[in-house]
Design a protein around this motif. Sequence first.
Motif, PDB file in Angstrom:
ATOM      1  N   ALA A 238      -0.611  -8.618 -15.212  1.00 58.92           N
ATOM      2  CA  ALA A 238      -0.108 -10.575 -14.656  1.00 58.92           C
ATOM      3  C   ALA A 238       0.483 -11.049 -15.965  1.00 58.92           C
ATOM      4  N   ASN A 239       1.005 -12.055 -15.484  1.00 57.85           N
ATOM      5  CA  ASN A 239       2.264 -12.546 -17.459  1.00 57.85           C
ATOM      6  C   ASN A 239       0.770 -13.157 -17.420  1.00 57.85           C
ATOM      7  N   ASP A 240       0.263 -13.670 -16.951  1.00 52.66           N
ATOM      8  CA  ASP A 240      -0.759 -14.890 -17.413  1.00 52.66           C
ATOM      9  C   ASP A 240      -2.109 -14.346 -16.735  1.00 52.66           C
ATOM     10  N   TYR A 241      -3.336 -15.808 -16.426  1.00 51.31           N
ATOM     11  CA  TYR A 241      -4.550 -15.854 -16.274  1.00 51.31           C
ATOM     12  C   TYR A 241      -3.904 -16.689 -14.825  1.00 51.31           C
ATOM     13  N   GLU A 242      -3.886 -17.537 -14.337  1.00 49.26           N
ATOM     14  CA  GLU A 242      -2.557 -18.383 -13.784  1.00 49.26           C
ATOM     15  C   GLU A 242      -2.308 -17.377 -12.172  1.00 49.26           C
ATOM     16  N   SER A 243      -1.893 -16.277 -12.887  1.00 48.73           N
ATOM     17  CA  SER A 243      -1.270 -14.552 -11.809  1.00 48.73           C
ATOM     18  C   SER A 243      -1.446 -13.699 -11.432  1.00 48.73           C
ATOM     19  N   PHE A 244      -3.386 -14.499 -12.659  1.00 49.90           N
ATOM     20  CA  PHE A 244      -4.216 -12.889 -12.053  1.00 49.90           C
ATOM     21  C   PHE A 244      -4.279 -12.730 -10.740  1.00 49.90           C
ATOM     22  N   ALA A 245      -4.935 -13.758  -9.971  1.00 50.24           N
ATOM     23  CA  ALA A 245      -5.623 -13.659  -8.373  1.00 50.24           C
ATOM     24  C   ALA A 245      -4.500 -12.746  -7.741  1.00 50.24           C
ATOM     25  N   LEU A 246      -3.016 -13.234  -7.685  1.00 51.67           N
ATOM     26  CA  LEU A 246      -2.615 -12.748  -6.062  1.00 51.67           C
ATOM     27  C   LEU A 246      -2.332 -10.867  -7.783  1.00 51.67           C
ATOM     28  N   ALA A 247      -2.419 -10.681  -8.545  1.00 49.94           N
ATOM     29  CA  ALA A 247      -2.327  -8.925  -9.068  1.00 49.94           C
ATOM     30  C   ALA A 247      -3.800  -8.690  -8.565  1.00 49.94           C
ATOM     31  N   ILE A 248      -5.319  -8.809  -8.642  1.00 49.83           N
ATOM     32  CA  ILE A 248      -6.099  -8.854  -8.429  1.00 49.83           C
ATOM     33  C   ILE A 248      -6.249  -8.483  -6.833  1.00 49.83           C
ATOM     34  N   GLN A 249      -5.259  -9.471  -5.767  1.00 45.00           N
ATOM     35  CA  GLN A 249      -5.577  -9.024  -4.292  1.00 45.00           C
ATOM     36  C   GLN A 249      -4.938  -7.684  -4.191  1.00 45.00           C
ATOM     37  N   GLU A 250      -3.149  -7.720  -4.610  1.00 43.11           N
ATOM     38  CA  GLU A 250      -2.672  -6.823  -4.345  1.00 43.11           C
ATOM     39  C   GLU A 250      -3.582  -5.532  -4.961  1.00 43.11           C
ATOM     40  N   LYS A 251      -4.080  -5.289  -6.223  1.00 44.95           N
ATOM     41  CA  LYS A 251      -4.591  -4.052  -6.979  1.00 44.95           C
ATOM     42  C   LYS A 251      -5.979  -3.707  -5.949  1.00 44.95           C
ATOM     43  N   LEU A 252      -6.687  -4.187  -5.159  1.00 48.64           N
ATOM     44  CA  LEU A 252      -7.595  -4.280  -4.660  1.00 48.64           C
ATOM     45  C   LEU A 252      -6.829  -3.733  -3.642  1.00 48.64           C
ATOM     46  N   ILE A 253      -6.209  -4.073  -2.474  1.00 45.05           N
ATOM     47  CA  ILE A 253      -5.559  -3.362  -1.641  1.00 45.05           C
ATOM     48  C   ILE A 253      -4.908  -1.487  -2.218  1.00 45.05           C
ATOM     49  N   LYS A 254      -4.622  -1.551  -2.939  1.00 44.25           N
ATOM     50  CA  LYS A 254      -4.397  -0.194  -3.585  1.00 44.25           C
ATOM     51  C   LYS A 254      -5.250   0.199  -3.785  1.00 44.25           C
ATOM     52  N   GLU A 255      -6.789   0.157  -4.220  1.00 43.69           N
ATOM     53  CA  GLU A 255      -7.432   1.276  -4.591  1.00 43.69           C
ATOM     54  C   GLU A 255      -8.153   0.991  -3.338  1.00 43.69           C
ATOM     55  N   ILE A 256      -8.330  -0.078  -2.525  1.00 40.99           N
ATOM     56  CA  ILE A 256      -9.210   0.293  -1.517  1.00 40.99           C
ATOM     57  C   ILE A 256      -8.598   1.142  -0.386  1.00 40.99           C
ATOM     58  N   GLY A 257      -7.567   1.275  -0.098  1.00 42.56           N
ATOM     59  CA  GLY A 257      -7.539   2.333   0.308  1.00 42.56           C
ATOM     60  C   GLY A 257      -6.897   3.757  -0.324  1.00 42.56           C
ATOM     61  N   GLY A 258      -6.658   3.643  -1.098  1.00 42.66           N
ATOM     62  CA  GLY A 258      -6.502   4.545  -1.805  1.00 42.66           C
ATOM     63  C   GLY A 258      -5.194   5.456  -1.906  1.00 42.66           C
ATOM     64  N   VAL A 259      -4.161   4.355  -2.118  1.00 38.31           N
ATOM     65  CA  VAL A 259      -2.439   3.905  -1.874  1.00 38.31           C
ATOM     66  C   VAL A 259      -1.945   4.848  -3.281  1.00 38.31           C
ATOM     67  N   PRO A 260      -1.384   5.691  -3.049  1.00 36.18           N
ATOM     68  CA  PRO A 260      -0.913   6.669  -3.941  1.00 36.18           C
ATOM     69  C   PRO A 260       0.319   5.781  -5.131  1.00 36.18           C
ATOM     70  N   VAL A 261      -0.221   4.700  -6.252  1.00 37.74           N
ATOM     71  CA  VAL A 261       1.140   4.708  -6.845  1.00 37.74           C
ATOM     72  C   VAL A 261       1.651   5.649  -8.302  1.00 37.74           C
ATOM     73  N   ALA A 262       0.864   6.218  -8.539  1.00 33.51           N
ATOM     74  CA  ALA A 262       1.667   6.520  -9.491  1.00 33.51           C
ATOM     75  C   ALA A 262       0.421   7.967 -10.562  1.00 33.51           C
ATOM     76  N   GLU A 263       0.946   8.836 -11.039  1.00 39.20           N
ATOM     77  CA  GLU A 263      -0.769   9.856 -11.356  1.00 39.20           C
ATOM     78  C   GLU A 263      -0.863   9.425 -13.088  1.00 39.20           C
ATOM     79  N   GLY A 264      -1.924   8.762 -12.799  1.00 42.64           N
ATOM     80  CA  GLY A 264      -2.233   9.142 -14.434  1.00 42.64           C
ATOM     81  C   GLY A 264      -2.333   9.870 -15.333  1.00 42.64           C
ATOM     82  N   PRO A 265      -3.547   9.920 -16.945  1.00 46.06           N
ATOM     83  CA  PRO A 265      -3.589  11.686 -17.451  1.00 46.06           C
ATOM     84  C   PRO A 265      -4.588  12.078 -17.007  1.00 46.06           C
ATOM     85  N   GLY A 266      -4.551  13.891 -16.194  1.00 43.15           N
ATOM     86  CA  GLY A 266      -5.052  14.027 -15.715  1.00 43.15           C
ATOM     87  C   GLY A 266      -6.382  15.047 -16.469  1.00 43.15           C
TER      88      GLY A 266
END
Length: 308
Positions: A238-266
């Motif tokens: 998020a560019n700043d705290y004002e844009s945090f709301a939109l970022a966390i909304q999209e992030k929760l959707i990915k986490e709850i749905g288990g949407v594959p984004v990219a592979e992190g460290p194994g």
Amino acid sequence: MAVRCASFRPRARRCPARGGGAARVLAGLLFLAALAPGAGRAQFEPAQFEPIVPGPVQPVSLELVLAVDTSSSVSPEEFDLQMHGFSGAFRDPSVIAAILATGTSGIAVSMIQWSDNRRQQLAVDWALLTDEASILAFAEAIDDTPRFLDGGGTAISGAIEFGLAELSRNAFAGTRQVIDISGDGRANQGASPDSLRDLAILQGVTVNGLAILNEDTSVADYYKTNVIGGEGAFVMTANDYESFALAIQEKLIKEIGGVPVAEGPGAPGAPGGRTVAAGAELAQMPEAAAERTALGGPRPPRRGVVPE
């Protein structure tokens, strides 16, 4: 594993000692027997105690720990923006739909606040979200949550360690376990975050990140290299705290749905060594997001700080 009822109130962190009363009774019996005639010939059998059997656990699709940065770099206004971003996200129809899509099992969520290596606090206790009423109640609990920690250093490793402890103590058994770290700076206290990140990976826990770039635009790369890890791990920005709301909304959707984004460290020691994400997805929030009204309606009054 002790069974705890889902609640929206922070719990005391101390646990009473087990077996102290039984030990005192046994000591009293031994003392009285020693005074009795023929005590030297007395034979005592070891005391038999009932084993402690863990209670049943509730299967869920996801166990999610939301870890909110409350270090010195986070002003009261910025803390409010974080909290309102989280509560608004849980009121957003797309997030509600993602939770309902998990079926009857639902998800279990808690929120912690963190700053330096010795300062972490359970802010909103574990709650089972299975329908719109329980989801909105969790959003309301976030709105009602004060700032428990005011200032201190930035110990991301301490937040991960505390999050792992919360996952181990709850009354849920998730198909997936995720710790969601949000913050605006690099660690400057405690162990290196990657050491606790690696421990989380070994326990099957995914660590995701939301990097807020208001002070240091390199925080996203730092999170990508040192903080996130596990199956499907990703960092959003998020560019700043004002844009945090939109970022966390999209992030929760990915986490709850288990949407594959990219592979992190194994996991460390895996064949071929650790796979460092050459490109954990960085979803940059558009600057226009700063002009959007925070999700969920009017911003609640500014929160006070609970004395420690």
